[in-house]
Design a protein around this motif. Structure first.
Motif, PDB file in Angstrom:
ATOM      1  N   LEU A 420      24.118 -13.706  -7.556  1.00 42.16           N
ATOM      2  CA  LEU A 420      25.231 -14.043  -8.436  1.00 42.16           C
ATOM      3  C   LEU A 420      26.126 -12.820  -8.571  1.00 42.16           C
ATOM      4  CD1 LEU A 420      26.364 -16.242 -10.422  1.00 42.16           C
ATOM      5  CD2 LEU A 420      24.988 -15.146 -12.203  1.00 42.16           C
ATOM      6  N   ALA A 421      27.430 -13.041  -8.570  1.00 44.81           N
ATOM      7  CA  ALA A 421      28.383 -11.937  -8.737  1.00 44.81           C
ATOM      8  C   ALA A 421      29.507 -12.369  -9.664  1.00 44.81           C
ATOM      9  CB  ALA A 421      28.961 -11.495  -7.390  1.00 44.81           C
ATOM     10  N   MET A 422      29.932 -11.451 -10.529  1.00 43.94           N
ATOM     11  CA  MET A 422      31.126 -11.654 -11.348  1.00 43.94           C
ATOM     12  C   MET A 422      32.297 -11.007 -10.618  1.00 43.94           C
ATOM     13  SD  MET A 422      33.586 -10.341 -13.497  1.00 43.94           S
ATOM     14  CE  MET A 422      33.060  -8.730 -14.032  1.00 43.94           C
ATOM     15  N   ILE A 423      33.363 -11.763 -10.453  1.00 43.31           N
ATOM     16  CA  ILE A 423      34.540 -11.281  -9.743  1.00 43.31           C
ATOM     17  C   ILE A 423      35.645 -11.046 -10.773  1.00 43.31           C
ATOM     18  CG2 ILE A 423      36.210 -11.769  -7.913  1.00 43.31           C
ATOM     19  CD1 ILE A 423      34.151 -13.838  -6.839  1.00 43.31           C
ATOM     20  N   ASP A 424      36.037  -9.796 -10.961  1.00 36.26           N
ATOM     21  CA  ASP A 424      37.089  -9.473 -11.939  1.00 36.26           C
ATOM     22  C   ASP A 424      38.450  -9.569 -11.249  1.00 36.26           C
ATOM     23  OD1 ASP A 424      38.153  -8.820 -14.371  1.00 36.26           O
ATOM     24  OD2 ASP A 424      37.912  -6.660 -14.119  1.00 36.26           O
ATOM     25  N   MET A 425      38.843 -10.822 -10.979  1.00 39.32           N
ATOM     26  CA  MET A 425      40.100 -11.076 -10.278  1.00 39.32           C
ATOM     27  C   MET A 425      41.313 -10.766 -11.148  1.00 39.32           C
ATOM     28  SD  MET A 425      41.245 -12.258  -7.305  1.00 39.32           S
ATOM     29  CE  MET A 425      39.945 -13.269  -6.578  1.00 39.32           C
ATOM     30  N   PHE A 426      41.156 -10.908 -12.485  1.00 44.69           N
ATOM     31  CA  PHE A 426      42.291 -10.754 -13.398  1.00 44.69           C
ATOM     32  C   PHE A 426      41.949  -9.792 -14.532  1.00 44.69           C
ATOM     33  CE2 PHE A 426      42.483 -15.040 -11.587  1.00 44.69           C
ATOM     34  CZ  PHE A 426      43.732 -15.014 -10.993  1.00 44.69           C
ATOM     35  N   PRO A 427      41.914  -8.483 -14.259  1.00 42.73           N
ATOM     36  CA  PRO A 427      41.689  -7.519 -15.343  1.00 42.73           C
ATOM     37  C   PRO A 427      42.736  -7.675 -16.446  1.00 42.73           C
ATOM     38  CG  PRO A 427      41.570  -6.435 -13.202  1.00 42.73           C
ATOM     39  CD  PRO A 427      42.072  -7.821 -12.950  1.00 42.73           C
ATOM     40  N   GLN A 428      42.353  -7.297 -17.651  1.00 46.73           N
ATOM     41  CA  GLN A 428      43.177  -7.396 -18.867  1.00 46.73           C
ATOM     42  C   GLN A 428      43.280  -8.823 -19.398  1.00 46.73           C
ATOM     43  OE1 GLN A 428      43.623  -4.448 -19.807  1.00 46.73           O
ATOM     44  NE2 GLN A 428      43.549  -3.376 -17.846  1.00 46.73           N
ATOM     45  N   THR A 429      42.582  -9.765 -18.756  1.00 47.08           N
ATOM     46  CA  THR A 429      42.557 -11.147 -19.244  1.00 47.08           C
ATOM     47  C   THR A 429      41.110 -11.584 -19.433  1.00 47.08           C
ATOM     48  OG1 THR A 429      42.343 -12.423 -17.188  1.00 47.08           O
ATOM     49  CG2 THR A 429      44.527 -11.524 -17.701  1.00 47.08           C
ATOM     50  N   HIS A 430      40.923 -12.730 -20.099  1.00 46.14           N
ATOM     51  CA  HIS A 430      39.571 -13.246 -20.317  1.00 46.14           C
ATOM     52  C   HIS A 430      39.034 -13.999 -19.102  1.00 46.14           C
ATOM     53  CE1 HIS A 430      41.869 -16.975 -21.177  1.00 46.14           C
ATOM     54  NE2 HIS A 430      40.782 -17.572 -20.735  1.00 46.14           N
ATOM     55  N   HIS A 431      39.857 -14.232 -18.094  1.00 41.82           N
ATOM     56  CA  HIS A 431      39.452 -15.083 -16.967  1.00 41.82           C
ATOM     57  C   HIS A 431      38.299 -14.467 -16.178  1.00 41.82           C
ATOM     58  CE1 HIS A 431      42.686 -17.933 -17.552  1.00 41.82           C
ATOM     59  NE2 HIS A 431      43.521 -16.931 -17.684  1.00 41.82           N
ATOM     60  N   ILE A 432      37.321 -15.310 -15.854  1.00 40.83           N
ATOM     61  CA  ILE A 432      36.142 -14.885 -15.108  1.00 40.83           C
ATOM     62  C   ILE A 432      36.039 -15.711 -13.830  1.00 40.83           C
ATOM     63  CG2 ILE A 432      33.627 -14.635 -15.156  1.00 40.83           C
ATOM     64  CD1 ILE A 432      33.802 -14.687 -18.227  1.00 40.83           C
ATOM     65  N   GLU A 433      35.914 -15.048 -12.709  1.00 44.04           N
ATOM     66  CA  GLU A 433      35.600 -15.716 -11.454  1.00 44.04           C
ATOM     67  C   GLU A 433      34.208 -15.280 -11.021  1.00 44.04           C
ATOM     68  OE1 GLU A 433      38.526 -16.461  -8.653  1.00 44.04           O
ATOM     69  OE2 GLU A 433      40.006 -16.882 -10.208  1.00 44.04           O
ATOM     70  N   ALA A 434      33.565 -16.085 -10.193  1.00 39.63           N
ATOM     71  CA  ALA A 434      32.180 -15.801  -9.860  1.00 39.63           C
ATOM     72  C   ALA A 434      31.853 -16.298  -8.453  1.00 39.63           C
ATOM     73  CB  ALA A 434      31.241 -16.451 -10.873  1.00 39.63           C
ATOM     74  N   MET A 435      30.755 -15.793  -7.930  1.00 41.94           N
ATOM     75  CA  MET A 435      30.254 -16.213  -6.633  1.00 41.94           C
ATOM     76  C   MET A 435      28.742 -16.337  -6.731  1.00 41.94           C
ATOM     77  SD  MET A 435      30.526 -14.170  -2.997  1.00 41.94           S
ATOM     78  CE  MET A 435      32.302 -14.126  -3.065  1.00 41.94           C
ATOM     79  N   ALA A 436      28.202 -17.440  -6.237  1.00 38.38           N
ATOM     80  CA  ALA A 436      26.760 -17.679  -6.322  1.00 38.38           C
ATOM     81  C   ALA A 436      26.231 -18.128  -4.966  1.00 38.38           C
ATOM     82  CB  ALA A 436      26.452 -18.736  -7.375  1.00 38.38           C
ATOM     83  N   LEU A 437      25.072 -17.611  -4.592  1.00 32.97           N
ATOM     84  CA  LEU A 437      24.430 -17.978  -3.325  1.00 32.97           C
ATOM     85  C   LEU A 437      23.155 -18.763  -3.616  1.00 32.97           C
ATOM     86  CD1 LEU A 437      24.342 -17.703  -0.194  1.00 32.97           C
ATOM     87  CD2 LEU A 437      22.869 -15.695  -0.551  1.00 32.97           C
ATOM     88  N   PHE A 438      23.058 -19.931  -3.006  1.00 33.03           N
ATOM     89  CA  PHE A 438      21.886 -20.805  -3.154  1.00 33.03           C
ATOM     90  C   PHE A 438      21.216 -20.992  -1.797  1.00 33.03           C
ATOM     91  CE2 PHE A 438      25.025 -21.879  -6.318  1.00 33.03           C
ATOM     92  CZ  PHE A 438      24.307 -22.044  -7.492  1.00 33.03           C
ATOM     93  N   SER A 439      19.893 -21.054  -1.793  1.00 29.05           N
ATOM     94  CA  SER A 439      19.129 -21.308  -0.572  1.00 29.05           C
ATOM     95  C   SER A 439      18.085 -22.384  -0.834  1.00 29.05           C
ATOM     96  CB  SER A 439      18.438 -20.038  -0.070  1.00 29.05           C
ATOM     97  OG  SER A 439      19.391 -19.072   0.297  1.00 29.05           O
ATOM     98  N   LYS A 440      17.731 -23.115   0.215  1.00 33.04           N
ATOM     99  CA  LYS A 440      16.682 -24.118   0.070  1.00 33.04           C
ATOM    100  C   LYS A 440      15.363 -23.440  -0.265  1.00 33.04           C
ATOM    101  CE  LYS A 440      18.111 -28.050   2.901  1.00 33.04           C
ATOM    102  NZ  LYS A 440      17.790 -28.852   4.103  1.00 33.04           N
ATOM    103  N   LYS A 441      14.591 -24.101  -1.104  1.00 35.45           N
ATOM    104  CA  LYS A 441      13.277 -23.569  -1.446  1.00 35.45           C
ATOM    105  C   LYS A 441      12.405 -23.483  -0.191  1.00 35.45           C
ATOM    106  CE  LYS A 441      13.167 -25.093  -6.251  1.00 35.45           C
ATOM    107  NZ  LYS A 441      12.470 -25.928  -7.247  1.00 35.45           N
TER     108      LYS A 441
END
Length: 441
Positions: A420-441
């Protein structure tokens, strides 16, 4: 039986008496959170740990909204906003919070939403961040003609309002665009057709700056000459955006701006979607490639592909990439971008991804899936996950709430949240972008 109704008297919004409350946290929109008489009180611009004086301006059954009057005991993370328009502008709503504290808040919020909505304990989020200022390569300026001032106001809209703040600079724009704002506004006010102008788009491409002016009605030749002189003086491309999304070049050889990412060159049209933070986009794409590890011979599906921001870098690895997008103009742009990058192992389709996909020719077994949906998320197309059966799913999100909801769908299909990663695409704002990696069990 006839029924007769009388209009109920309108209730005016009355402010409560001033009160003192202590904030115990920030919500995901960056507002301070406190409790008063059994209600949760949300107060924008108040910070966690602060004791503030406020008035309630809106009250519901379970919550209320406060208006900050005065900070009595400030947070150590409170800073003086660096923008002169901060108190009015509806843009950068977290400038009063130190940037490191902003990012920690976003990391915490992402984890909390995943725990609350997806019912999963996520891995500690990584952080993708960059410069806190001068990061936007693109901005849309609003316009309004003031009858009293007899002048076109050029700037951003006030918070929760249609009124336009007339600005002379913006600190989140690169200096190449920032220094255009005032002279451009002065030039526009010289035009005979000034009252007919719409919004203005400023774009910094890899090579040149672009100014795109929305004008529903055609401008006169003399007005066009004034704009051409401005473009010559400032060495930029000047474009008029007409009705039916048609564009007229006033000055400049390049009609479309472009940018470089992961050895791929992408052109985009004014008005179309593009990631506005160039450096973060480069880091985000690089992280996606590192996590997915695309290999030659693999079949990778990129849903909500836009103009190929992820598709083309994935195809550079030798994998066969299928990009699907619901906006026809973006699909055409993606196909063009594939051609200028001489990539033949990528194909693009126009499709409504919230509709029934059972008859789509591209729907079938794949090795890996990349999702980059709008704020609504990818819930509908995840219903076809069993047929796609990817080994890995990379989800890029501009709304952690919809990501959390869709994470539960992926978990129910037998996938594990690995990264999981938080992407700070818009500093100085409350907006949060993210990236998540999923794999089969």
């Amino acid at each position: 039986m006839a029924q007769f109704f009388t209009n109920k008297p309108k209730r005016s919004k009355k402010m409560s008496p001033r009160m003192t409350l202590t904030m115990n946290q920030l919500d995901h929109l960056g507002a301070g959170v406190a409790h008063h008489q059994g209600k949760v009180v949300f107060t924008p611009k108040a910070l966690s740990g602060e004791t503030v004086e406020l008035q309630l301006v809106e009250q519901k059954k379970k919550f209320a909204k406060g208006k900050l009057i005065k900070v009595l005991v400030p947070s150590p993370d409170r800073v003086v906003p660096d923008c002169q328009y901060y108190e009015e502008c509806g843009g950068c709503d977290l400038q009063h919070l130190d940037v490191d504290a902003q990012r920690q808040h976003k990391l915490n919020t992402l984890s909390q939403l995943m725990e609350k909505l997806a019912k999963v304990t996520p891995p500690k989020p990584e952080m993708i961040s960059g410069e806190a200022w001068r990061y936007r390569r693109r901005a849309k300026l609003a316009t309004s003609f003031g009858k009293a001032s007899n002048r076109l106001n050029v700037g951003f809209r006030k918070s929760a309002s249609r009124d336009v703040i007339d600005i002379e600079s913006c600190k989140v724009l690169p200096e190449t665009l920032d220094r255009l704002i005032k002279p451009l506004a002065d030039t526009l006010n010289q035009l005979k057709g000034v009252k007919r102008l719409g919004h203005i788009e400023l774009i910094q491409g890899d090579k040149l700056a672009f100014v795109v002016i929305r004008t529903p009605e055609a401008l006169s030749s003399s007005d066009k000459n004034v704009l051409k002189e401005f473009a010559l003086e400032h060495d930029l491309n000047m474009i008029l955006q007409l009705n039916d999304n048609q564009f007229e070049s006033i000055h400049g050889d390049e009609l479309l701006p472009s940018y470089q990412v992961a050895n791929s060159r992408l052109q985009f049209s004014p008005g179309s979607f593009v990631q506005v933070n160039a450096s973060i986009n480069e880091k985000m794409v690089a992280q996606a490639l590192e996590w997915l590890q695309p290999q030659s011979g693999e079949r990778i599906l990129d849903l909500f592909c836009g103009m190929g921001n992820f598709s083309l870098p994935l195809a550079q690895s030798g994998a066969h990439v299928i990009g699907v997008e619901g906006v026809k103009s973006a699909v055409k742009q993606a196909q063009f971008n594939a051609s200028i990058n001489r990539l033949k192992n990528v194909e693009f389709y126009d499709c409504d991804l919230s509709a029934d996909l059972s008859a789509e020719s591209w729907l079938g077994k794949i090795d890996k899936l990349l999702l980059d949906p709008a704020r609504a998320g990818a819930f509908e197309c995840l219903q076809w996950l069993k047929k796609l059966s990817p080994n890995q799913v990379l989800y890029v999100s501009c709304d952690p709430s919809s990501l959390s909801r869709d994470t539960k769908v992926l978990l129910d299909h037998g996938y594990q949240l690995q990264k999981l990663a938080m992407i700070d695409m818009f500093p100085q704002t409350h907006h949060i972008e993210a990236m998540a990696l999923f794999s089969k069990k």
